[in-house]
Write an enzyme that holds these catalytic residues in place. Structure first.
Site, PDB file in Angstrom:
ATOM      1  N   ASN A 116       4.728  38.531   2.759  1.00 51.40           N
ATOM      2  CA  ASN A 116       3.438  38.887   2.179  1.00 51.40           C
ATOM      3  C   ASN A 116       2.316  38.159   2.910  1.00 51.40           C
ATOM      4  OD1 ASN A 116       1.642  39.936  -0.140  1.00 51.40           O
ATOM      5  ND2 ASN A 116       1.202  37.743  -0.081  1.00 51.40           N
ATOM      6  N   GLU A 117       1.505  38.907   3.637  1.00 53.11           N
ATOM      7  CA  GLU A 117       0.234  38.482   4.244  1.00 53.11           C
ATOM      8  C   GLU A 117       0.365  37.483   5.378  1.00 53.11           C
ATOM      9  OE1 GLU A 117      -2.844  39.542   0.630  1.00 53.11           O
ATOM     10  OE2 GLU A 117      -2.555  37.422   1.137  1.00 53.11           O
TER      11      GLU A 117
END
Length: 827
Positions: A438-439
């Site tokens: 995530n990210e």
């Protein structure tokens, strides 16, 4: 090996979940805990054990989080004893399904295991450590805070958004606190533990893939075995059974695996919820010795499968790169939510709680759950329920918002956890995507990491090499994406025209109206904050007086400048109320309106935009957050916004080049046709202009209907509304509520007792926006699945308030309970 006994040597599994105690071993424990021994539950954690013993206050109330931070700085010891005697089996394995996190395990004083990973299981041969009679089992947990800090020093500091180095330990990142999460720093035996006794051979892995055929379904399983003795040269038969069909394959002497395939006719396809049924079928896999041995099964496993095809279409087009899910050859508009651990003490989440939450998701017209990379791999119950309910699952590998070292000891641990969880999850028909992180790809490009890292590793090896290699080896039928957000062809990871995108500038710095400035191909994260239900808030925060800025409210607001952003996000639409209950309602309503606004916009661009995944479905404790369901399991107005915006058929009015248009979205298998009624009304209900337009919307399609400017052009923007009605209605207000002439709501009520609760009928004498009943103020256990209703003068809405205990129906119509946008405007 020449055994010819006819005795069945099936494994014996003995649960070791009773008789446990826990005590503080070392660290800054308060004096009353030194030497104290507390009964412990397994599975469990230190917090739940101390809570059950009445030794600590509830960490979720007021500022108890800070009072209990010492728990994460203490080493804890779990102990139990169990009886054992030899039973003829060759092997005796101690199996931990989950240890949280850094642990030393001793059997009768002998160290048998050193662990440092919450996200995997452990199996160790303890036959040399066992004794006939009473055996002692001890698990000593090191302080996760101290260990993470030590590893950070050893591996080198890496960029991350929070103080403690969660990237240096294989433990749930959000367990160290997040912008919606309490820091609990748990330790404990968080998943079951058992002693498994077995002989000859056992099944180590069953790598199962199911696919539909013209007449039914086919299952292919690579079965990996372990032999009890390294010198064993026995051949084995692997048997697969599916819906009355049976197939066998031989594992030859000296080998540890074989692939078996079985087909059956008459099996139906599995579909996402809203697109069809979810038939599931059991595949039985078993192992036995080749003749002349005639003993029964040595080991067996069952996997429940569904038959469907999936792909993500990322073929470049004239506008960039789509990210379109295709199931059984049908493009699916993804109606998704992000999922975090449902409790900051995740051992408290059982199958029944999973089912409550996931049924709430289905009731909100959702079809996909993204399990976010800063949490945990959920238990089998979660994925099984998603299979049954038709909820697609997108599973992140557990990496979030930080640079992760690629050196040992993390490197090997990460490979071990990935291998285990890929195999565990890959047979589920609901699983449609594995994602590297995530990210983190975004962070590496835009958040100053390159300078900070100064050449150190940050996780690229995992996302671009290790994980795709493991998925190809272990589950080639499961799609993989290196990250979220991600652009498939090398563009910036958060590039709007390509792949998946996260949109956070609206919440952080801009008004939600600027969602219309974006036409992403797929939105994997966006959201807006709002407080929890009123009864959840006042249960968890005892401030007197209770204000938006009172001490307990600030403790339960984890986002940086969260209250500032709440206020800044409200002011373009409503004024800030002066009393606490109205402030609470205004912020809840603004959250719901922001997300609904965005969803209707994104959905109006199908098929250019083929999915929106809202941050977030659930909470892990009582907190002001982006969740639609709060930490006490109560529905917030945002839940109603999801239900409305993701309904099977939706009409919204959208700005398009040349003027306003009605967009009709049809997420059903039937053609939708008829006449669209378009009316411009004054707030008192008087018709100012109207027209009818024929329309036809294909099954699983959408249509954009241009509207006549003579009908849509307002003469008094502050006092008019445009209504587009095709059986479902869309509204266009020409002015923000705060700048409009919206009057005080004039409402009449009727209540009647019905099975399961009370029916409340509300009739509006004038225009009423976003009518909702905050029924938890009457009974914290009551709820209604109706909300955010806009009524024209003379119209009636019916709310079914569900409650188990008797309530005073008159309270359901009080001003504290009945809320509208009108009282946030009218003065």
């Amino acid at each position: 090996m020449t055994l010819t006994s006819t005795a069945v040597l099936a494994p014996v599994r003995r649960e070791l979940q009773t008789g446990w105690t826990v005590s503080a071993a070392s660290g800054p424990a308060p004096v009353e805990f030194v030497g104290a021994v507390v009964d412990a539950a397994v599975p469990g954690c230190v917090h739940t054990d101390l809570l059950s013993a009445g030794r600590i206050p509830d960490p979720y109330l007021d500022d108890n989080e800070a009072l209990l931070a010492w728990i994460g700085l203490v080493d804890w010891t779990y102990r139990t004893t169990f009886e054992w005697k030899p039973d003829g089996h060759e092997r005796h394995d101690l199996v931990f399904d989950g240890l949280d996190t850094v642990a030393t395990v001793r059997v009768n004083g002998r160290v048998v295991l050193e662990s440092a990973n919450q996200h995997r299981s452990y199996r160790v041969d303890v036959r040399e450590a066992l004794i006939a009679g009473a055996n002692s089992l001890e698990v000593v947990f090191r302080s996760p805070i101290k260990y993470a800090n030590e590893q950070s020093l050893e591996l080198g500091a890496r960029p991350r958004p929070y103080p403690l180095p969660y990237e240096a330990i294989r433990k749930s990142a959000s367990n160290f606190g997040w912008d919606w999460g309490i820091a609990t720093y748990t330790s404990g035996i968080w998943r079951p533990v058992r002693l498994e006794s077995w002989s000859v051979a056992r099944i180590v892995e069953a790598r199962v893939a199911a696919s539909p055929t013209v007449s039914g379904g086919r299952v292919e399983a690579e079965v990996v075995i372990e032999r009890a003795a390294a010198s064993d040269d026995t051949a084995f038969t692997i048997t697969a059974e599916l819906a009355g069909s049976r197939s066998e394959v031989v594992v030859p002497a000296g080998s540890d695996r074989a692939t078996v395939a079985v087909e059956a006719a008459g099996l139906e396809r599995w579909w996402p919820v809203g697109h069809g049924d979810q038939p599931l079928y059991d595949v039985h896999l078993s192992i036995r010795e080749e003749p002349p041995h005639v003993r029964g099964d040595l080991d067996a496993v069952v996997r429940r499968v569904g038959f469907r095809t999936i792909e993500w279409n990322t073929t470049a087009d004239a506008e960039g790169t789509p990210f379109t899910l295709v199931v059984n050859d049908r493009p699916i508009f993804v109606k998704g939510v992000n999922w975090i651990p449902d409790d900051a003490l995740p051992v408290r989440v059982d199958r029944a709680r999973y089912e409550r939450r996931l049924r709430q998701a289905v009731a909100a017209n959702l079809n996909l759950i993204r399990v976010w990379g800063g949490g945990i791999y959920e238990s089998d119950d979660f994925y099984e329920l998603c299979d049954e309910l038709g909820l697609l699952t997108w599973q992140d590998f557990l990496f979030a918002c930080a640079a992760y070292p690629e050196e040992e000891p993390l490197r090997s641990e990460i490979e071990a956890e990935a291998r285990e969880n890929i195999v565990r999850l890959a047979s589920h028909p609901s699983l449609v995507l594995l994602t590297g992180n995530n990210e983190n790809l975004w962070g590496f490009e835009d958040w100053g990491w390159k300078t900070y890292l100064d050449g150190r590793t940050w996780g690229a090896y995992y996302y671009h090499e290790l994980f795709p290699h493991l998925v190809a080896e272990l589950a080639p039928h499961v799609p993989y994406s290196p990250g979220s957000p991600f652009s498939p062809n090398g563009e910036h990871p958060n590039a709007e025209p390509h792949g998946t995108m996260h949109l956070w500038e609206q919440w952080n710095r801009l008004d939600y109206g600027t969602y219309r400035d974006h036409r992403p191909r797929f939105v994997a994260e966006f959201g807006w904050q709002g407080p929890p239900a009123w009864s959840t808030l006042v249960r968890s925060v005892s401030d007197a007086p209770l204000t938006p800025e009172s001490p307990g409210m600030i403790v339960h607001q984890k986002a940086m400048e969260g209250n500032v952003k709440l206020t800044n996000g409200l002011l373009p639409h409503f004024r800030v109320p002066s009393d606490m209950e109205t402030w609470h309602w205004a912020m809840q309503l603004n959250q719901a309106n922001a997300v609904r606004f965005a969803l209707e916009h994104f959905r109006s661009w199908v098929p250019h935009t083929m999915g929106a995944v809202v941050w977030q479905l659930n909470d892990c404790w009582p907190v002001t957050s982006w969740a639609a369901i709060d930490g006490d399991e109560r529905l917030k107005p945002l839940w109603h916004a999801l239900k409305i915006a993701f309904a099977p058929r939706v009409v919204s009015v959208q700005p398009r080049e040349g003027g306003l248009a009605a967009v009709l979205s049809n997420d059903t298998g039937e053609v939708w046709s008829g006449e669209l009624s378009v009316r411009r009304l004054s707030f008192d209900g008087a018709a100012l202009a109207e027209a009818t337009v024929p329309f036809t919307v294909a099954a699983w399609g959408s249509a954009t209907v241009a509207l006549d400017a003579q009908v849509t052009t307002a003469t008094d923007a502050a006092g008019e509304v445009l209504v587009a009605d095709a059986g479902e209605r869309g509204f266009w207000f020409y002015a923000e509520p705060r700048d409009s002439k919206l009057p005080a709501a004039q409402l009449a009520f009727e209540t009647s007792a019905v099975d399961g609760g009370t029916e409340v009928r509300v009739t509006a004498a004038n225009l009423v926006r976003d009518l909702s009943l905050l029924v938890d103020k009457v009974d914290p256990d009551s709820f209604t699945e109706e909300g955010l209703v806009t009524l024209l003068p003379g119209e009636t809405a019916t709310f079914l308030v569900r409650h188990a205990s008797p309530i005073d129906a008159a309270e359901l119509t009080s001003e504290r309970v009945v809320r509208t946008a009108n009282e946030l405007v009218a003065r």
